[in-house]
Scaffold this motif. Structure first.
Motif, PDB file in Angstrom:
ATOM      1  N   VAL A 314       0.854  -1.269  -0.035  1.00  0.00           N
ATOM      2  CA  VAL A 314       0.087  -0.089   0.056  1.00  0.00           C
ATOM      3  C   VAL A 314       0.984   1.054   0.008  1.00  0.00           C
ATOM      4  O   VAL A 314       1.747   1.407   0.931  1.00  0.00           O
ATOM      5  CB  VAL A 314      -0.973   0.121   1.128  1.00  0.00           C
ATOM      6  CG1 VAL A 314      -1.707   1.414   1.446  1.00  0.00           C
ATOM      7  CG2 VAL A 314      -1.683  -1.110   1.304  1.00  0.00           C
ATOM      8  N   ALA A 315       0.698   2.158  -0.875  1.00  0.00           N
ATOM      9  CA  ALA A 315       1.537   3.311  -1.072  1.00  0.00           C
ATOM     10  C   ALA A 315       0.835   4.523  -1.129  1.00  0.00           C
ATOM     11  O   ALA A 315      -0.335   4.680  -1.378  1.00  0.00           O
ATOM     12  CB  ALA A 315       2.353   3.423  -2.516  1.00  0.00           C
ATOM     13  N   VAL A 316       1.194   5.467  -0.247  1.00  0.00           N
ATOM     14  CA  VAL A 316       0.448   7.100  -0.092  1.00  0.00           C
ATOM     15  C   VAL A 316       1.685   7.946  -0.498  1.00  0.00           C
ATOM     16  O   VAL A 316       2.745   7.927   0.142  1.00  0.00           O
ATOM     17  CB  VAL A 316       0.176   6.963   1.340  1.00  0.00           C
ATOM     18  CG1 VAL A 316      -0.519   8.500   1.270  1.00  0.00           C
ATOM     19  CG2 VAL A 316      -1.002   5.981   1.463  1.00  0.00           C
ATOM     20  N   VAL A 330      -2.236  -1.281  -3.998  1.00  0.00           N
ATOM     21  CA  VAL A 330      -3.289  -0.171  -3.584  1.00  0.00           C
ATOM     22  C   VAL A 330      -2.413   1.038  -3.489  1.00  0.00           C
ATOM     23  O   VAL A 330      -1.418   1.070  -2.736  1.00  0.00           O
ATOM     24  CB  VAL A 330      -3.953  -0.692  -2.304  1.00  0.00           C
ATOM     25  CG1 VAL A 330      -4.649   0.714  -2.123  1.00  0.00           C
ATOM     26  CG2 VAL A 330      -4.490  -1.635  -2.406  1.00  0.00           C
ATOM     27  N   GLY A 331      -2.631   2.027  -4.467  1.00  0.00           N
ATOM     28  CA  GLY A 331      -2.198   3.055  -4.233  1.00  0.00           C
ATOM     29  C   GLY A 331      -2.883   4.459  -4.269  1.00  0.00           C
ATOM     30  O   GLY A 331      -4.135   4.536  -4.690  1.00  0.00           O
ATOM     31  N   LEU A 332      -2.823   5.398  -3.344  1.00  0.00           N
ATOM     32  CA  LEU A 332      -3.327   6.674  -3.087  1.00  0.00           C
ATOM     33  C   LEU A 332      -2.650   7.962  -3.238  1.00  0.00           C
ATOM     34  O   LEU A 332      -1.559   7.985  -2.787  1.00  0.00           O
ATOM     35  CB  LEU A 332      -3.937   6.590  -1.608  1.00  0.00           C
ATOM     36  CG  LEU A 332      -4.622   7.744  -1.261  1.00  0.00           C
ATOM     37  CD1 LEU A 332      -6.017   7.882  -2.078  1.00  0.00           C
ATOM     38  CD2 LEU A 332      -5.408   7.401   0.112  1.00  0.00           C
ATOM     39  N   VAL A 333      -2.799   8.690  -4.311  1.00  0.00           N
ATOM     40  CA  VAL A 333      -2.368   9.965  -4.483  1.00  0.00           C
ATOM     41  C   VAL A 333      -3.025  10.922  -3.667  1.00  0.00           C
ATOM     42  O   VAL A 333      -3.983  11.428  -3.836  1.00  0.00           O
ATOM     43  CB  VAL A 333      -2.486  10.147  -5.823  1.00  0.00           C
ATOM     44  CG1 VAL A 333      -1.653  11.760  -6.209  1.00  0.00           C
ATOM     45  CG2 VAL A 333      -1.936   9.283  -6.847  1.00  0.00           C
ATOM     46  N   ALA A 334      -2.234  11.124  -2.388  1.00  0.00           N
ATOM     47  CA  ALA A 334      -2.785  12.141  -1.395  1.00  0.00           C
ATOM     48  C   ALA A 334      -1.815  12.721  -0.444  1.00  0.00           C
ATOM     49  O   ALA A 334      -0.646  12.054  -0.497  1.00  0.00           O
ATOM     50  CB  ALA A 334      -3.991  11.324  -0.747  1.00  0.00           C
TER      51      ALA A 334
END
Length: 349
Positions: A314-316, A330-334
């Protein structure tokens, strides 16, 4: 006619050589701390067992802890014998004091065909040293292996180029003793086997007078969190965490609620955000947990080499083009400073 006889003679000679080839007999260096066998050494035992022959465990240390380790080791699956040696010099073993013992064992017995260890700092100093004195190669970071009984050769795979390629290395029968270290995340730790009781053999220590190095002290970072090398969940932070105070205030609450270990990128360690014992990557620790959370980590190739085998990544990151997203499940650009507190809040409810 002469040629035919020659070929037949060679075939008979080869046939006899293969028939009399010694079956694998691995000597596994078991490292321990305060009487507890390291997880990496247990993985090395599993790798040695896959050779399909005998497995002898070597345990060294002070008298206070060696017997406790021997009691555990002789009941481990796959172990056929346990060799142990006690000496004040082995309480804090150094390459200069341990190498002579290993050399002595290999010179006195021709039965050992492989020497195996976890990829630890001590083993990376000892095994190549002894291998060089015996004029044989040493293979590091092995992730899989197979032994061909017919040719008496062993084939290994190991990552190269920061994990971007896998090299297949074959050690032929002409190499009398094959030295290798294993990547612990590639092999499951050996387990205790009910009813198992391996033979125990005491080995005389080899005293080294006036060693050129001396152990001064060992500093171990104490933490209530799981050990980074064996944790099933890891929360790691990068340069985006700004400073050591922000790193701790942001990552630690999330790690605590998840029951996870804390890791860091090399950039974060070099900047002083975290201790170097927390570094994940090619020059740090290689981990393969069930869950790996990369917070504010861009994903340099050296870091990916240390965590890309994780089951769920999981990457943020605020940068949509960050390389970490290429391996993330799972990637979240934030903004992680908004995401992490909200995630902690949700997990607590």
């Amino acid at each position: 006619m002469f040629r035919t006889r020659t070929i037949l003679r060679c075939q008979r000679q080869l046939s006899r050589a293969y028939a009399t080839a010694a079956p694998p007999h691995a000597l596994v260096f078991l490292e321990h701390r305060q009487g507890v066998i390291d997880s990496g050494s247990l993985s090395a035992l599993t790798a040695a067992e896959q050779l399909g022959g005998q497995v002898s465990a070597l345990i060294i240390g002070g008298k206070d802890h060696v017997q406790d380790v021997v009691h555990t080791a002789k009941k481990l699956k796959g172990v056929t014998s346990v060799l142990h040696s006690s000496s004040p010099q082995y309480v804090h073993p150094l390459p200069e004091t341990l190498s002579p013992l290993l050399e002595s064992l290999l010179s006195k017995s021709s039965s050992f065909t492989h020497v195996v260890s976890a990829t630890s700092s001590l083993a990376k100093s000892v095994l190549p040293r002894v291998a060089a004195k015996l004029d044989v190669p040493a293979i590091s970071e092995v992730t899989s292996l197979s032994h061909d009984k017919a040719s008496n050769s062993t084939t290994f795979t190991r990552p190269i180029y920061a994990g971007n390629a896998i090299a297949t290395v074959r050690a032929p029968a002409s190499i009398p003793v094959k030295f290798f270290t294993v990547r612990s995340t590639a092999f499951s730790p050996a387990q205790l086997q009910e009813g198992a009781e391996a033979e125990v053999v005491a080995v005389n220590p080899v005293q080294v007078n006036d060693p050129v190095t001396e152990h001064i002290k060992t500093t171990i970072a104490k933490s209530d969190r799981p050990d980074l090398g064996v944790a099933t969940r890891v929360v790691s932070g990068g340069r985006a965490l700004k400073n050591a105070e922000t790193f701790e205030a942001t990552l630690y609450p999330l790690a605590d609620v998840l029951g996870a270990a804390v890791g860091a990128s090399r950039a974060a360690v070099d900047a002083g955000y975290a201790d170097n014992s927390l570094q994940v990557g090619q020059t740090g620790k290689v981990v393969a947990p069930e869950l790996y959370m990369a917070l504010g980590i861009s994903g340099a190739i050296q870091h990916l080499a240390g965590m890309k085998d994780s089951k769920l990544i999981v990457a943020v990151n605020k940068d949509p083009d960050a390389p970490i997203f290429q391996v993330a499940d799972v990637g979240l650009v934030a903004d992680l400073f908004q995401v992490v507190p909200e995630l902690v809040k949700k997990l607590k409810t």
